[in-house]
Design a protein around this motif. Structure first.
Motif, PDB file in Angstrom:
ATOM      1  N   ASN A 132       0.822  -1.204   0.000  1.00  0.00           N
ATOM      2  CA  ASN A 132       0.000   0.000   0.000  1.00  0.00           C
ATOM      3  C   ASN A 132       0.859   1.259   0.000  1.00  0.00           C
ATOM      4  O   ASN A 132       0.520   2.253  -0.647  1.00  0.00           O
ATOM      5  N   ALA A 133       1.962   1.212   0.739  1.00  0.00           N
ATOM      6  CA  ALA A 133       2.835   2.383   0.809  1.00  0.00           C
ATOM      7  C   ALA A 133       3.409   2.725  -0.557  1.00  0.00           C
ATOM      8  O   ALA A 133       3.496   3.900  -0.941  1.00  0.00           O
ATOM      9  N   GLU A 134       3.784   1.691  -1.314  1.00  0.00           N
ATOM     10  CA  GLU A 134       4.303   1.941  -2.666  1.00  0.00           C
ATOM     11  C   GLU A 134       3.212   2.500  -3.562  1.00  0.00           C
ATOM     12  O   GLU A 134       3.438   3.424  -4.352  1.00  0.00           O
ATOM     13  N   LEU A 135       2.008   1.952  -3.432  1.00  0.00           N
ATOM     14  CA  LEU A 135       0.886   2.426  -4.242  1.00  0.00           C
ATOM     15  C   LEU A 135       0.553   3.878  -3.922  1.00  0.00           C
ATOM     16  O   LEU A 135       0.175   4.658  -4.809  1.00  0.00           O
ATOM     17  N   ALA A 136       0.709   4.262  -2.667  1.00  0.00           N
ATOM     18  CA  ALA A 136       0.385   5.628  -2.243  1.00  0.00           C
ATOM     19  C   ALA A 136       1.299   6.670  -2.882  1.00  0.00           C
ATOM     20  O   ALA A 136       0.970   7.861  -2.897  1.00  0.00           O
ATOM     21  N   THR A 155      -5.229 -11.018 -14.958  1.00  0.00           N
ATOM     22  CA  THR A 155      -4.307  -9.877 -14.902  1.00  0.00           C
ATOM     23  C   THR A 155      -5.167  -8.615 -14.878  1.00  0.00           C
ATOM     24  O   THR A 155      -5.207  -7.846 -15.834  1.00  0.00           O
ATOM     25  N   PHE A 156      -5.862  -8.431 -13.758  1.00  0.00           N
ATOM     26  CA  PHE A 156      -6.803  -7.323 -13.615  1.00  0.00           C
ATOM     27  C   PHE A 156      -6.113  -5.964 -13.645  1.00  0.00           C
ATOM     28  O   PHE A 156      -6.752  -4.947 -13.931  1.00  0.00           O
ATOM     29  N   SER A 157      -4.819  -5.933 -13.329  1.00  0.00           N
ATOM     30  CA  SER A 157      -4.102  -4.656 -13.323  1.00  0.00           C
ATOM     31  C   SER A 157      -4.167  -3.973 -14.689  1.00  0.00           C
ATOM     32  O   SER A 157      -4.025  -2.754 -14.785  1.00  0.00           O
ATOM     33  N   ARG A 158      -4.430  -4.764 -15.738  1.00  0.00           N
ATOM     34  CA  ARG A 158      -4.423  -4.211 -17.092  1.00  0.00           C
ATOM     35  C   ARG A 158      -5.777  -3.659 -17.537  1.00  0.00           C
ATOM     36  O   ARG A 158      -5.888  -3.124 -18.639  1.00  0.00           O
ATOM     37  N   ILE A 159      -6.798  -3.781 -16.669  1.00  0.00           N
ATOM     38  CA  ILE A 159      -8.081  -3.143 -16.986  1.00  0.00           C
ATOM     39  C   ILE A 159      -8.490  -2.165 -15.889  1.00  0.00           C
ATOM     40  O   ILE A 159      -9.647  -1.762 -15.806  1.00  0.00           O
ATOM     41  N   LEU A 160      -7.529  -1.752 -15.062  1.00  0.00           N
ATOM     42  CA  LEU A 160      -7.816  -0.803 -13.996  1.00  0.00           C
ATOM     43  C   LEU A 160      -7.570   0.624 -14.457  1.00  0.00           C
ATOM     44  O   LEU A 160      -6.675   0.889 -15.273  1.00  0.00           O
ATOM     45  N   ASP A 161      -8.358   1.545 -13.918  1.00  0.00           N
ATOM     46  CA  ASP A 161      -8.125   2.973 -14.100  1.00  0.00           C
ATOM     47  C   ASP A 161      -7.243   3.416 -12.933  1.00  0.00           C
ATOM     48  O   ASP A 161      -7.720   3.562 -11.803  1.00  0.00           O
ATOM     49  N   TRP A 162      -5.971   3.612 -13.195  1.00  0.00           N
ATOM     50  CA  TRP A 162      -5.017   3.893 -12.125  1.00  0.00           C
ATOM     51  C   TRP A 162      -5.137   5.311 -11.576  1.00  0.00           C
ATOM     52  O   TRP A 162      -4.365   5.705 -10.699  1.00  0.00           O
ATOM     53  N   GLU A 163      -6.104   6.055 -12.080  1.00  0.00           N
ATOM     54  CA  GLU A 163      -6.402   7.368 -11.510  1.00  0.00           C
ATOM     55  C   GLU A 163      -7.646   7.326 -10.619  1.00  0.00           C
ATOM     56  O   GLU A 163      -8.025   8.337 -10.014  1.00  0.00           O
ATOM     57  N   ASP A 164      -8.287   6.179 -10.536  1.00  0.00           N
ATOM     58  CA  ASP A 164      -9.470   6.003  -9.697  1.00  0.00           C
ATOM     59  C   ASP A 164      -9.064   5.253  -8.434  1.00  0.00           C
ATOM     60  O   ASP A 164      -8.981   4.033  -8.407  1.00  0.00           O
TER      61      ASP A 164
END
Length: 322
Positions: free
Chosen positions: A20-24, A142-151
Protein backbone atom coordinates in the motif's frame (compact mmCIF):
# COMPACT_ATOMS: atom_id res chain seq x y z
CA UNK A 1 -20.87 -43.41 -7.41
CA UNK A 2 -18.52 -41.32 -9.55
CA UNK A 3 -17.46 -37.97 -8.11
CA UNK A 4 -14.99 -35.27 -9.13
CA UNK A 5 -12.21 -35.38 -6.54
CA UNK A 6 -9.63 -32.62 -6.03
CA UNK A 7 -6.30 -34.43 -6.24
CA UNK A 8 -4.00 -31.42 -6.46
CA UNK A 9 -3.91 -27.64 -6.10
CA UNK A 10 -1.50 -25.01 -7.38
CA UNK A 11 -1.11 -21.26 -7.70
CA UNK A 12 1.13 -18.62 -9.23
CA UNK A 13 1.72 -14.92 -8.58
CA UNK A 14 3.57 -12.25 -10.57
CA UNK A 15 7.09 -11.47 -9.37
CA UNK A 16 6.30 -7.86 -8.45
CA UNK A 17 4.69 -7.44 -5.01
CA UNK A 18 3.26 -3.98 -4.35
CA UNK A 19 2.56 -2.64 -0.85
CA UNK A 20 0.00 0.00 0.00
CA UNK A 21 2.84 2.38 0.81
CA UNK A 22 4.30 1.94 -2.67
CA UNK A 23 0.89 2.43 -4.24
CA UNK A 24 0.39 5.63 -2.24
CA UNK A 25 3.32 7.18 -4.09
CA UNK A 26 1.37 7.12 -7.35
CA UNK A 27 -2.26 7.26 -6.19
CA UNK A 28 -3.97 9.67 -3.77
CA UNK A 29 -4.38 7.17 -0.94
CA UNK A 30 -2.73 5.90 2.24
CA UNK A 31 -1.96 2.53 3.78
CA UNK A 32 -4.34 3.33 6.65
CA UNK A 33 -7.20 4.21 4.30
CA UNK A 34 -6.86 0.98 2.30
CA UNK A 35 -6.44 -1.33 5.33
CA UNK A 36 -9.34 0.20 7.25
CA UNK A 37 -11.79 -0.14 4.34
CA UNK A 38 -10.61 -3.37 2.72
CA UNK A 39 -8.04 -5.24 4.81
CA UNK A 40 -5.68 -5.25 1.82
CA UNK A 41 -1.95 -4.73 2.46
CA UNK A 42 -0.28 -6.14 -0.66
CA UNK A 43 -1.08 -7.18 -4.21
CA UNK A 44 0.98 -8.68 -7.07
CA UNK A 45 1.12 -6.85 -10.40
CA UNK A 46 2.01 -8.60 -13.67
CA UNK A 47 5.11 -7.35 -15.43
CA UNK A 48 6.56 -7.75 -18.89
CA UNK A 49 6.14 -11.30 -20.17
CA UNK A 50 3.60 -12.19 -17.47
CA UNK A 51 0.09 -12.77 -18.80
CA UNK A 52 -3.06 -14.56 -17.76
CA UNK A 53 -1.90 -17.61 -19.73
CA UNK A 54 1.63 -17.74 -18.29
CA UNK A 55 0.34 -17.44 -14.73
CA UNK A 56 -2.35 -20.07 -15.40
CA UNK A 57 0.17 -22.49 -16.88
CA UNK A 58 2.47 -22.16 -13.87
CA UNK A 59 -0.43 -22.76 -11.47
CA UNK A 60 -1.36 -25.85 -13.49
CA UNK A 61 2.17 -27.24 -13.34
CA UNK A 62 2.14 -26.95 -9.57
CA UNK A 63 -1.30 -28.53 -9.30
CA UNK A 64 -0.29 -31.42 -11.55
CA UNK A 65 2.88 -31.93 -9.51
CA UNK A 66 0.84 -31.99 -6.28
CA UNK A 67 -1.55 -34.52 -7.82
CA UNK A 68 1.26 -36.69 -9.17
CA UNK A 69 -0.37 -36.41 -12.57
CA UNK A 70 1.27 -36.01 -15.97
CA UNK A 71 -0.05 -33.25 -18.22
CA UNK A 72 -0.71 -35.84 -20.94
CA UNK A 73 -3.33 -37.46 -18.69
CA UNK A 74 -5.51 -34.32 -18.73
CA UNK A 75 -8.47 -34.49 -21.11
CA UNK A 76 -10.28 -31.26 -20.13
CA UNK A 77 -9.19 -27.69 -19.36
CA UNK A 78 -11.69 -25.10 -18.15
CA UNK A 79 -10.21 -21.66 -17.51
CA UNK A 80 -12.17 -18.89 -15.79
CA UNK A 81 -11.01 -15.37 -16.62
CA UNK A 82 -12.24 -11.87 -17.36
CA UNK A 83 -8.82 -10.84 -18.67
CA UNK A 84 -7.94 -13.27 -21.49
CA UNK A 85 -4.70 -12.93 -23.40
CA UNK A 86 -6.66 -12.35 -26.60
CA UNK A 87 -10.29 -11.89 -27.64
CA UNK A 88 -9.82 -15.31 -29.23
CA UNK A 89 -8.69 -18.04 -29.21
CA UNK A 90 -9.53 -19.10 -25.67
CA UNK A 91 -6.70 -18.60 -23.20
CA UNK A 92 -7.28 -22.23 -22.15
CA UNK A 93 -5.88 -23.35 -25.50
CA UNK A 94 -2.72 -21.30 -24.91
CA UNK A 95 -2.32 -22.99 -21.53
CA UNK A 96 -2.88 -26.36 -23.21
CA UNK A 97 -0.01 -25.65 -25.62
CA UNK A 98 2.27 -24.40 -22.82
CA UNK A 99 1.70 -27.64 -20.94
CA UNK A 100 2.55 -29.71 -24.01
CA UNK A 101 -0.89 -31.32 -24.29
CA UNK A 102 -1.54 -32.23 -27.92
CA UNK A 103 -5.29 -32.74 -27.75
CA UNK A 104 -7.95 -32.18 -25.11
CA UNK A 105 -11.11 -30.13 -24.70
CA UNK A 106 -10.09 -26.59 -23.68
CA UNK A 107 -12.22 -23.48 -23.30
CA UNK A 108 -12.73 -20.33 -21.22
CA UNK A 109 -15.58 -19.42 -18.88
CA UNK A 110 -16.49 -15.76 -18.26
CA UNK A 111 -18.29 -15.05 -14.98
CA UNK A 112 -15.78 -12.59 -13.48
CA UNK A 113 -15.14 -13.20 -9.77
CA UNK A 114 -17.53 -16.17 -9.73
CA UNK A 115 -15.84 -17.66 -12.76
CA UNK A 116 -13.92 -20.35 -10.89
CA UNK A 117 -17.15 -21.62 -9.28
CA UNK A 118 -18.81 -21.72 -12.71
CA UNK A 119 -15.78 -23.56 -14.13
CA UNK A 120 -15.86 -26.09 -11.28
CA UNK A 121 -19.51 -26.93 -11.90
CA UNK A 122 -18.98 -27.20 -15.66
CA UNK A 123 -16.01 -29.56 -15.23
CA UNK A 124 -17.78 -31.56 -12.51
CA UNK A 125 -20.83 -32.04 -14.72
CA UNK A 126 -18.69 -33.21 -17.65
CA UNK A 127 -16.78 -35.64 -15.43
CA UNK A 128 -19.90 -37.09 -13.80
CA UNK A 129 -21.48 -37.49 -17.23
CA UNK A 130 -18.58 -39.74 -18.17
CA UNK A 131 -17.29 -37.47 -20.93
CA UNK A 132 -13.94 -36.81 -19.20
CA UNK A 133 -11.75 -38.38 -16.55
CA UNK A 134 -9.27 -35.70 -15.49
CA UNK A 135 -9.61 -31.91 -15.67
CA UNK A 136 -7.59 -28.83 -14.94
CA UNK A 137 -9.89 -26.13 -13.58
CA UNK A 138 -8.26 -22.71 -13.46
CA UNK A 139 -8.97 -19.17 -12.32
CA UNK A 140 -6.46 -16.68 -13.71
CA UNK A 141 -6.44 -12.90 -14.06
CA UNK A 142 -4.31 -9.88 -14.90
CA UNK A 143 -6.80 -7.32 -13.61
CA UNK A 144 -4.10 -4.66 -13.32
CA UNK A 145 -4.42 -4.21 -17.09
CA UNK A 146 -8.08 -3.14 -16.99
CA UNK A 147 -7.82 -0.80 -14.00
CA UNK A 148 -8.13 2.97 -14.10
CA UNK A 149 -5.02 3.89 -12.13
CA UNK A 150 -6.40 7.37 -11.51
CA UNK A 151 -9.47 6.00 -9.70
CA UNK A 152 -8.31 5.37 -6.15
CA UNK A 153 -11.61 3.74 -5.18
CA UNK A 154 -10.98 0.78 -7.51
CA UNK A 155 -7.29 0.51 -8.42
CA UNK A 156 -6.24 -0.23 -4.83
CA UNK A 157 -8.58 -3.22 -4.61
CA UNK A 158 -7.25 -5.60 -7.26
CA UNK A 159 -4.23 -7.74 -8.05
CA UNK A 160 -3.06 -10.42 -10.47
CA UNK A 161 -2.59 -14.15 -10.05
CA UNK A 162 -3.75 -17.66 -10.89
CA UNK A 163 -4.92 -20.79 -9.12
CA UNK A 164 -5.70 -24.27 -10.42
CA UNK A 165 -7.00 -27.62 -9.26
CA UNK A 166 -6.86 -31.10 -10.74
CA UNK A 167 -10.29 -32.75 -10.73
CA UNK A 168 -10.32 -36.51 -11.24
CA UNK A 169 -13.17 -38.98 -11.66
CA UNK A 170 -13.10 -41.45 -8.77
CA UNK A 171 -15.50 -43.91 -7.23
CA UNK A 172 -16.76 -42.40 -4.00
CA UNK A 173 -19.08 -43.38 -1.18
CA UNK A 174 -22.39 -41.54 -1.39
CA UNK A 175 -22.15 -39.81 2.00
CA UNK A 176 -18.63 -40.18 3.35
CA UNK A 177 -16.62 -40.16 0.13
CA UNK A 178 -14.36 -37.42 -1.18
CA UNK A 179 -15.24 -35.10 -4.04
CA UNK A 180 -17.60 -32.31 -5.00
CA UNK A 181 -20.85 -32.86 -3.11
CA UNK A 182 -22.94 -29.95 -4.37
CA UNK A 183 -22.78 -26.70 -6.31
CA UNK A 184 -25.23 -23.83 -6.79
CA UNK A 185 -24.88 -20.97 -9.27
CA UNK A 186 -26.88 -17.79 -9.86
CA UNK A 187 -26.86 -14.68 -12.06
CA UNK A 188 -28.89 -11.47 -12.18
CA UNK A 189 -28.05 -9.24 -15.13
CA UNK A 190 -30.13 -6.33 -13.87
CA UNK A 191 -27.14 -5.13 -11.83
CA UNK A 192 -24.72 -4.66 -14.73
CA UNK A 193 -24.08 -0.98 -13.97
CA UNK A 194 -22.84 -1.67 -10.44
CA UNK A 195 -19.71 -3.57 -11.52
CA UNK A 196 -18.57 -3.67 -15.14
CA UNK A 197 -15.90 -2.77 -17.70
CA UNK A 198 -16.76 0.18 -19.94
CA UNK A 199 -15.58 -1.37 -23.20
CA UNK A 200 -15.66 -4.44 -25.41
CA UNK A 201 -15.14 -5.64 -28.99
CA UNK A 202 -18.76 -5.21 -30.09
CA UNK A 203 -19.43 -1.89 -28.32
CA UNK A 204 -16.38 0.37 -28.19
CA UNK A 205 -13.77 -1.74 -29.94
CA UNK A 206 -11.54 -1.24 -26.88
CA UNK A 207 -10.72 -3.26 -23.77
CA UNK A 208 -12.16 -0.63 -21.42
CA UNK A 209 -11.61 -0.02 -17.71
CA UNK A 210 -13.24 -1.43 -14.60
CA UNK A 211 -16.02 0.64 -13.00
CA UNK A 212 -17.68 -0.14 -9.67
CA UNK A 213 -20.18 1.28 -7.19
CA UNK A 214 -18.61 -0.24 -4.12
CA UNK A 215 -21.27 0.40 -1.51
CA UNK A 216 -24.02 -1.28 -3.54
CA UNK A 217 -21.78 -4.21 -4.43
CA UNK A 218 -20.92 -4.72 -0.76
CA UNK A 219 -24.58 -4.93 0.22
CA UNK A 220 -25.44 -7.48 -2.48
CA UNK A 221 -22.32 -9.53 -1.75
CA UNK A 222 -23.07 -10.18 1.92
CA UNK A 223 -26.66 -11.24 1.23
CA UNK A 224 -25.90 -13.36 -1.84
CA UNK A 225 -22.85 -15.15 -0.46
CA UNK A 226 -24.60 -16.15 2.76
CA UNK A 227 -27.74 -17.33 0.97
CA UNK A 228 -25.97 -19.39 -1.70
CA UNK A 229 -23.79 -21.14 0.87
CA UNK A 230 -26.86 -22.09 2.91
CA UNK A 231 -28.60 -23.23 -0.29
CA UNK A 232 -25.71 -25.49 -1.32
CA UNK A 233 -25.41 -27.02 2.15
CA UNK A 234 -29.15 -27.54 2.58
CA UNK A 235 -29.29 -29.56 -0.63
CA UNK A 236 -27.03 -32.21 0.92
CA UNK A 237 -28.45 -32.01 4.46
CA UNK A 238 -25.53 -30.10 5.95
CA UNK A 239 -25.43 -26.88 7.97
CA UNK A 240 -22.71 -24.24 8.49
CA UNK A 241 -21.83 -26.08 11.72
CA UNK A 242 -20.72 -29.07 9.61
CA UNK A 243 -18.23 -26.99 7.60
CA UNK A 244 -14.54 -27.22 8.45
CA UNK A 245 -13.40 -24.42 6.16
CA UNK A 246 -14.96 -21.68 4.04
CA UNK A 247 -12.80 -20.48 1.14
CA UNK A 248 -14.52 -17.31 -0.06
CA UNK A 249 -13.83 -14.89 -2.85
CA UNK A 250 -11.20 -12.49 -1.51
CA UNK A 251 -12.72 -9.11 -2.34
CA UNK A 252 -12.80 -7.23 0.94
CA UNK A 253 -12.11 -8.28 4.53
CA UNK A 254 -15.27 -6.51 5.69
CA UNK A 255 -17.38 -8.63 3.31
CA UNK A 256 -15.75 -11.79 4.67
CA UNK A 257 -16.41 -10.75 8.27
CA UNK A 258 -20.03 -9.75 7.58
CA UNK A 259 -20.77 -13.00 5.71
CA UNK A 260 -19.29 -15.12 8.51
CA UNK A 261 -21.39 -13.28 11.10
CA UNK A 262 -24.54 -13.73 9.04
CA UNK A 263 -23.93 -17.50 9.01
CA UNK A 264 -22.75 -17.64 12.65
CA UNK A 265 -19.42 -19.00 11.45
CA UNK A 266 -16.31 -18.54 13.61
CA UNK A 267 -13.78 -16.28 11.87
CA UNK A 268 -11.04 -18.87 12.39
CA UNK A 269 -12.81 -21.23 9.94
CA UNK A 270 -12.67 -18.69 7.09
CA UNK A 271 -9.57 -18.72 4.88
CA UNK A 272 -8.41 -15.13 4.36
CA UNK A 273 -5.71 -14.11 1.87
CA UNK A 274 -7.11 -10.75 0.73
CA UNK A 275 -4.49 -8.95 2.84
CA UNK A 276 -1.68 -10.50 0.76
CA UNK A 277 -3.23 -10.83 -2.71
CA UNK A 278 -6.05 -8.23 -2.88
CA UNK A 279 -8.96 -9.11 -5.17
CA UNK A 280 -7.73 -11.37 -7.97
CA UNK A 281 -11.23 -11.98 -9.37
CA UNK A 282 -11.61 -15.53 -10.73
CA UNK A 283 -8.19 -16.46 -9.30
CA UNK A 284 -8.99 -15.56 -5.70
CA UNK A 285 -10.79 -18.74 -4.62
CA UNK A 286 -8.26 -21.23 -6.06
CA UNK A 287 -5.38 -19.05 -4.80
CA UNK A 288 -6.80 -19.10 -1.28
CA UNK A 289 -7.59 -22.82 -1.52
CA UNK A 290 -4.01 -23.65 -2.54
CA UNK A 291 -2.64 -21.48 0.27
CA UNK A 292 -4.71 -23.30 2.91
CA UNK A 293 -3.93 -26.75 1.48
CA UNK A 294 -0.19 -26.12 1.38
CA UNK A 295 0.02 -24.66 4.90
CA UNK A 296 -1.81 -27.70 6.28
CA UNK A 297 -5.09 -26.09 7.34
CA UNK A 298 -7.21 -27.98 4.82
CA UNK A 299 -6.76 -31.74 5.20
CA UNK A 300 -8.22 -34.82 3.49
CA UNK A 301 -11.74 -35.66 4.65
CA UNK A 302 -12.69 -32.13 5.68
CA UNK A 303 -15.80 -30.34 4.42
CA UNK A 304 -14.86 -27.22 2.47
CA UNK A 305 -17.16 -24.58 0.97
CA UNK A 306 -16.00 -22.42 -1.92
CA UNK A 307 -18.04 -19.29 -2.62
CA UNK A 308 -17.83 -16.14 -4.74
CA UNK A 309 -19.77 -13.23 -6.19
CA UNK A 310 -18.80 -11.01 -9.10
CA UNK A 311 -19.93 -8.67 -11.83
CA UNK A 312 -23.08 -9.57 -13.64
CA UNK A 313 -24.06 -10.12 -10.89
CA UNK A 314 -23.01 -13.75 -10.76
CA UNK A 315 -22.57 -15.77 -7.58
CA UNK A 316 -22.20 -19.37 -6.49
CA UNK A 317 -20.97 -21.91 -3.97
CA UNK A 318 -19.54 -25.42 -4.11
CA UNK A 319 -19.30 -27.92 -1.25
CA UNK A 320 -16.63 -30.59 -1.35
CA UNK A 321 -15.06 -33.18 0.89
CA UNK A 322 -11.38 -32.61 0.34
Amino acid sequence: MIRSVVTGTGSALPARRVSNAELAKQVDTTDEWIVERTGIRFRHIAGEGETTATLAAEACRRALDAAGTAAAEVDLIVLATATPDQTFPATATKVQAMLGIDDCVAFDVAAVCSGFLYAVQVADSMIRAGAHRRALVIGAETFSRILDWEDRTTCVLFGDGAGAIVLEAQESEEKAGRGILAAKLHADGRHNELLYVDGGPSTTGTVGKLRMKGREVFRHAVVNLASVMEEALKGIDLTPADVDWVVPHQANARILDATARKLSLPAERVVVTVDQHANTSAASVPLALDTAVRDGRIRPGQIVVLEAMGGGFTWGAAVLRY
